[in-house]
Design a protein around this motif. Sequence first.
Motif, PDB file in Angstrom:
ATOM      1  N   ILE A  24       0.810  -1.221   0.000  1.00 14.75           N
ATOM      2  CA  ILE A  24       0.000   0.000   0.000  1.00 14.75           C
ATOM      3  C   ILE A  24       0.846   1.276   0.000  1.00 14.75           C
ATOM      4  CG2 ILE A  24      -1.580   1.371   1.448  1.00 14.75           C
ATOM      5  CD1 ILE A  24      -3.139  -1.218   1.967  1.00 14.75           C
ATOM      6  N   PRO A  25       1.950   1.372   0.765  1.00 12.49           N
ATOM      7  CA  PRO A  25       2.774   2.576   0.655  1.00 12.49           C
ATOM      8  C   PRO A  25       3.289   2.824  -0.764  1.00 12.49           C
ATOM      9  CG  PRO A  25       3.345   1.364   2.632  1.00 12.49           C
ATOM     10  CD  PRO A  25       2.427   0.484   1.848  1.00 12.49           C
ATOM     11  N   ASN A  26       3.575   1.738  -1.513  1.00 10.73           N
ATOM     12  CA  ASN A  26       3.990   1.905  -2.909  1.00 10.73           C
ATOM     13  C   ASN A  26       2.832   2.366  -3.776  1.00 10.73           C
ATOM     14  OD1 ASN A  26       6.597   1.009  -2.319  1.00 10.73           O
ATOM     15  ND2 ASN A  26       6.081  -1.124  -2.710  1.00 10.73           N
ATOM     16  N   TRP A  27       1.614   1.902  -3.451  1.00 15.32           N
ATOM     17  CA  TRP A  27       0.442   2.301  -4.229  1.00 15.32           C
ATOM     18  C   TRP A  27       0.055   3.758  -3.970  1.00 15.32           C
ATOM     19  CZ3 TRP A  27      -3.094  -2.416  -2.591  1.00 15.32           C
ATOM     20  CH2 TRP A  27      -2.568  -3.596  -3.159  1.00 15.32           C
ATOM     21  N   THR A  28       0.224   4.207  -2.725  1.00 16.31           N
ATOM     22  CA  THR A  28      -0.339   5.502  -2.322  1.00 16.31           C
ATOM     23  C   THR A  28       0.702   6.602  -2.112  1.00 16.31           C
ATOM     24  OG1 THR A  28      -0.206   4.928   0.032  1.00 16.31           O
ATOM     25  CG2 THR A  28      -2.231   4.311  -1.148  1.00 16.31           C
ATOM     26  N   GLY A  29       1.966   6.221  -1.924  1.00 13.89           N
ATOM     27  CA  GLY A  29       2.985   7.213  -1.588  1.00 13.89           C
ATOM     28  C   GLY A  29       2.937   7.657  -0.136  1.00 13.89           C
ATOM     29  N   ARG A  30       2.133   6.976   0.684  1.00 14.54           N
ATOM     30  CA  ARG A  30       2.031   7.312   2.097  1.00 14.54           C
ATOM     31  C   ARG A  30       3.025   6.494   2.912  1.00 14.54           C
ATOM     32  NH1 ARG A  30      -2.362   9.655   4.236  1.00 14.54           N
ATOM     33  NH2 ARG A  30      -2.578   8.143   5.918  1.00 14.54           N
ATOM     34  N   PHE A  31       3.252   6.917   4.146  1.00 10.07           N
ATOM     35  CA  PHE A  31       4.118   6.157   5.040  1.00 10.07           C
ATOM     36  C   PHE A  31       3.448   4.829   5.406  1.00 10.07           C
ATOM     37  CE2 PHE A  31       5.702  10.505   5.998  1.00 10.07           C
ATOM     38  CZ  PHE A  31       7.035  10.281   5.659  1.00 10.07           C
ATOM     39  N   PRO A  32       4.239   3.803   5.697  1.00 11.33           N
ATOM     40  CA  PRO A  32       3.641   2.512   6.046  1.00 11.33           C
ATOM     41  C   PRO A  32       2.962   2.532   7.413  1.00 11.33           C
ATOM     42  CG  PRO A  32       6.017   2.430   6.342  1.00 11.33           C
ATOM     43  CD  PRO A  32       5.713   3.745   5.677  1.00 11.33           C
ATOM     44  N   VAL A  33       1.986   1.659   7.580  1.00  7.89           N
ATOM     45  CA  VAL A  33       1.405   1.413   8.900  1.00  7.89           C
ATOM     46  C   VAL A  33       2.465   0.699   9.725  1.00  7.89           C
ATOM     47  CG1 VAL A  33      -0.368   0.147  10.164  1.00  7.89           C
ATOM     48  CG2 VAL A  33      -0.944   1.302   8.016  1.00  7.89           C
ATOM     49  N   LYS A  34       2.836   1.281  10.860  1.00  2.05           N
ATOM     50  CA  LYS A  34       3.919   0.703  11.652  1.00  2.05           C
ATOM     51  C   LYS A  34       3.702   1.030  13.125  1.00  2.05           C
ATOM     52  CE  LYS A  34       6.973   4.727  10.986  1.00  2.05           C
ATOM     53  NZ  LYS A  34       8.311   5.164  10.542  1.00  2.05           N
ATOM     54  N   GLY A  35       4.604   0.533  13.958  1.00  2.50           N
ATOM     55  CA  GLY A  35       4.549   0.838  15.378  1.00  2.50           C
ATOM     56  C   GLY A  35       3.295   0.298  16.039  1.00  2.50           C
ATOM     57  N   ALA A  36       2.628   1.133  16.835  1.00  5.37           N
ATOM     58  CA  ALA A  36       1.478   0.704  17.629  1.00  5.37           C
ATOM     59  C   ALA A  36       0.329   0.157  16.782  1.00  5.37           C
ATOM     60  CB  ALA A  36       1.003   1.858  18.513  1.00  5.37           C
ATOM     61  N   PRO A  37      -0.060   0.813  15.661  1.00  3.84           N
ATOM     62  CA  PRO A  37      -1.139   0.239  14.847  1.00  3.84           C
ATOM     63  C   PRO A  37      -0.790  -1.155  14.305  1.00  3.84           C
ATOM     64  CG  PRO A  37      -0.780   2.531  14.259  1.00  3.84           C
ATOM     65  CD  PRO A  37       0.350   2.136  15.151  1.00  3.84           C
ATOM     66  N   LEU A  38       0.451  -1.342  13.884  1.00  2.68           N
ATOM     67  CA  LEU A  38       0.861  -2.654  13.384  1.00  2.68           C
ATOM     68  C   LEU A  38       0.887  -3.670  14.521  1.00  2.68           C
ATOM     69  CD1 LEU A  38       1.761  -4.260  10.927  1.00  2.68           C
ATOM     70  CD2 LEU A  38       4.119  -3.538  11.376  1.00  2.68           C
ATOM     71  N   LEU A  39       1.327  -3.248  15.701  1.00  8.93           N
ATOM     72  CA  LEU A  39       1.321  -4.128  16.864  1.00  8.93           C
ATOM     73  C   LEU A  39      -0.109  -4.526  17.219  1.00  8.93           C
ATOM     74  CD1 LEU A  39       2.794  -5.551  19.176  1.00  8.93           C
ATOM     75  CD2 LEU A  39       2.654  -3.408  20.485  1.00  8.93           C
ATOM     76  N   PHE A  40      -1.046  -3.605  17.085  1.00 16.29           N
ATOM     77  CA  PHE A  40      -2.446  -3.924  17.340  1.00 16.29           C
ATOM     78  C   PHE A  40      -2.924  -5.049  16.430  1.00 16.29           C
ATOM     79  CE2 PHE A  40      -6.879  -3.174  15.975  1.00 16.29           C
ATOM     80  CZ  PHE A  40      -7.534  -3.428  17.164  1.00 16.29           C
ATOM     81  N   LEU A  41      -2.576  -4.973  15.138  1.00 11.75           N
ATOM     82  CA  LEU A  41      -2.949  -6.030  14.197  1.00 11.75           C
ATOM     83  C   LEU A  41      -2.311  -7.363  14.587  1.00 11.75           C
ATOM     84  CD1 LEU A  41      -2.706  -4.076  10.823  1.00 11.75           C
ATOM     85  CD2 LEU A  41      -4.791  -4.904  11.922  1.00 11.75           C
ATOM     86  N   VAL A  42      -1.060  -7.304  15.004  1.00  7.55           N
ATOM     87  CA  VAL A  42      -0.363  -8.520  15.438  1.00  7.55           C
ATOM     88  C   VAL A  42      -1.082  -9.147  16.630  1.00  7.55           C
ATOM     89  CG1 VAL A  42       1.756  -9.393  16.516  1.00  7.55           C
ATOM     90  CG2 VAL A  42       1.903  -7.873  14.531  1.00  7.55           C
ATOM     91  N   VAL A  43      -1.426  -8.325  17.607  1.00  6.23           N
ATOM     92  CA  VAL A  43      -2.050  -8.835  18.832  1.00  6.23           C
ATOM     93  C   VAL A  43      -3.396  -9.484  18.535  1.00  6.23           C
ATOM     94  CG1 VAL A  43      -3.099  -8.148  21.028  1.00  6.23           C
ATOM     95  CG2 VAL A  43      -0.832  -7.282  20.393  1.00  6.23           C
ATOM     96  N   ILE A  44      -4.232  -8.843  17.697  1.00  8.66           N
ATOM     97  CA  ILE A  44      -5.549  -9.440  17.462  1.00  8.66           C
ATOM     98  C   ILE A  44      -5.430 -10.692  16.582  1.00  8.66           C
ATOM     99  CG2 ILE A  44      -6.866  -7.349  17.894  1.00  8.66           C
ATOM    100  CD1 ILE A  44      -7.156  -6.970  14.906  1.00  8.66           C
ATOM    101  N   TRP A  45      -4.393 -10.762  15.736  1.00  6.82           N
ATOM    102  CA  TRP A  45      -4.178 -12.006  14.981  1.00  6.82           C
ATOM    103  C   TRP A  45      -3.809 -13.141  15.946  1.00  6.82           C
ATOM    104  CZ3 TRP A  45      -0.125 -15.438  14.388  1.00  6.82           C
ATOM    105  CH2 TRP A  45      -0.254 -16.382  13.363  1.00  6.82           C
ATOM    106  N   VAL A  46      -2.890 -12.867  16.857  1.00  8.05           N
ATOM    107  CA  VAL A  46      -2.478 -13.881  17.832  1.00  8.05           C
ATOM    108  C   VAL A  46      -3.662 -14.296  18.702  1.00  8.05           C
ATOM    109  CG1 VAL A  46      -1.018 -14.334  19.840  1.00  8.05           C
ATOM    110  CG2 VAL A  46      -0.058 -13.175  17.841  1.00  8.05           C
ATOM    111  N   LEU A  47      -4.441 -13.320  19.168  1.00  9.44           N
ATOM    112  CA  LEU A  47      -5.605 -13.641  19.996  1.00  9.44           C
ATOM    113  C   LEU A  47      -6.605 -14.499  19.224  1.00  9.44           C
ATOM    114  CD1 LEU A  47      -6.228 -10.261  21.864  1.00  9.44           C
ATOM    115  CD2 LEU A  47      -5.283 -12.387  22.806  1.00  9.44           C
ATOM    116  N   GLY A  48      -6.744 -14.238  17.940  1.00  7.85           N
ATOM    117  CA  GLY A  48      -7.629 -15.058  17.120  1.00  7.85           C
ATOM    118  C   GLY A  48      -7.185 -16.503  17.055  1.00  7.85           C
TER     119      GLY A  48
END
Length: 390
Positions: free
Chosen positions: A70-94
């Motif tokens: 998505i950063p390559n598609w949009t030119g925006r900064f990547p989702v990282k840090g706390a938001p990415l950690l949030f995704l990791v945590v809910i994947w693990v919890l799942g």
Amino acid sequence: MSTPPLLSYGFRPFFLLASLWGGAAVPLWLLAYGGSIQLSNAYGDVGWHAHELIFGYAAAVICGFLFTAIPNWTGRFPVKGAPLLFLVVIWVLGRLAILGADHIGLAVAAVMDVLFLVAVIGFAAREIVAGSNWRNLRVLVLVAALLVGNILFHVQTLSQAPTDLALRLSIAALIALITLIGGRVTPSFTRNWLVKREKPLPLPFGRPDALAIGTTMVALMAWVVAPALLVTAALALLAAALLVIRLLRWRGAPTWREPILAIMHIAYGFVPVGFLLLAASVAWPGVVPASAVTHSWTVGAIGTMTLAMMTRASLGHSGRALKASPATLILYAAMLIAALARVAAALAPDFAMPLLTLSGAGWSVALLGFAVVFTPMLVAAKPARTRTSA
């Protein structure tokens, strides 16, 4: 406070988690299949196996790919840090919720599991819309179809109904993603490689490609709703023929010299193979069972393409050369053995157990081997570029 390298890009945590979980889930299922352990009363051992490879493993790879692309598609900064950690945590919890569904209840497990794809779609849509990258919203339509498949899986499980429809829908969504995304990046990477070697280049996207994609989508929908009808077999044959033509248009034959590229062509080739098996399963159901179709697509197309994308993206985005090392070649060979052995197990039931064991071993070597080989790249900062004299 600086972001740790592991949380600096989507591919880093999710390719690592996918490889570890995907590599461990199949041996666990084989132990359950052989009667040594029991994984899940709530879902059944086969249901747990199917769910976790689709919504655990494949969904994690999709997340890692999306938040790297998505950063390559949009030119925006990547989702990282706390938001990415949030995704990791809910994947693990799942994953923990599905494992513990016997104890926490199916409804609670379902909610915890479904949250991951909801969050992935929400974060990805925000980035794509903010970057005004409207054309790639269609990718999220297919991810949403995968989410619907997951919800349907849980609804059918809660109502004690068969989950075949939910699983077919989910597999179809993944094959559609490979058809679109794999069909975009494979000829692009091939062109970049061939142009340096003055070889005939892939033909540009044209009517044959559009026809192949459209027919594939229709054939997949027919398979989801009516897998045993003759019209589905006819559509499958047509889709297979058009996909082979599309694959030939990419001029991939010379890429055997570059395995990290050739493996993408091979992975894409499993899609028409699955359609051929689908047509055969309608015509001769006693000879070609439905499981041959699903595993040609799940282990063959999905397993091989996800491994190909994980290795390539991990090398490229961590600043390494796009070359398959001898260890990476072993991973590719192991995944191809897994795919061929799994389809053979469906076609030769008298030899099912040894072939299933071989397939499971190949799958686990490929994915756990990925974790061993690529973890140092995934957890380390991208090397600084060094200047070279002219």
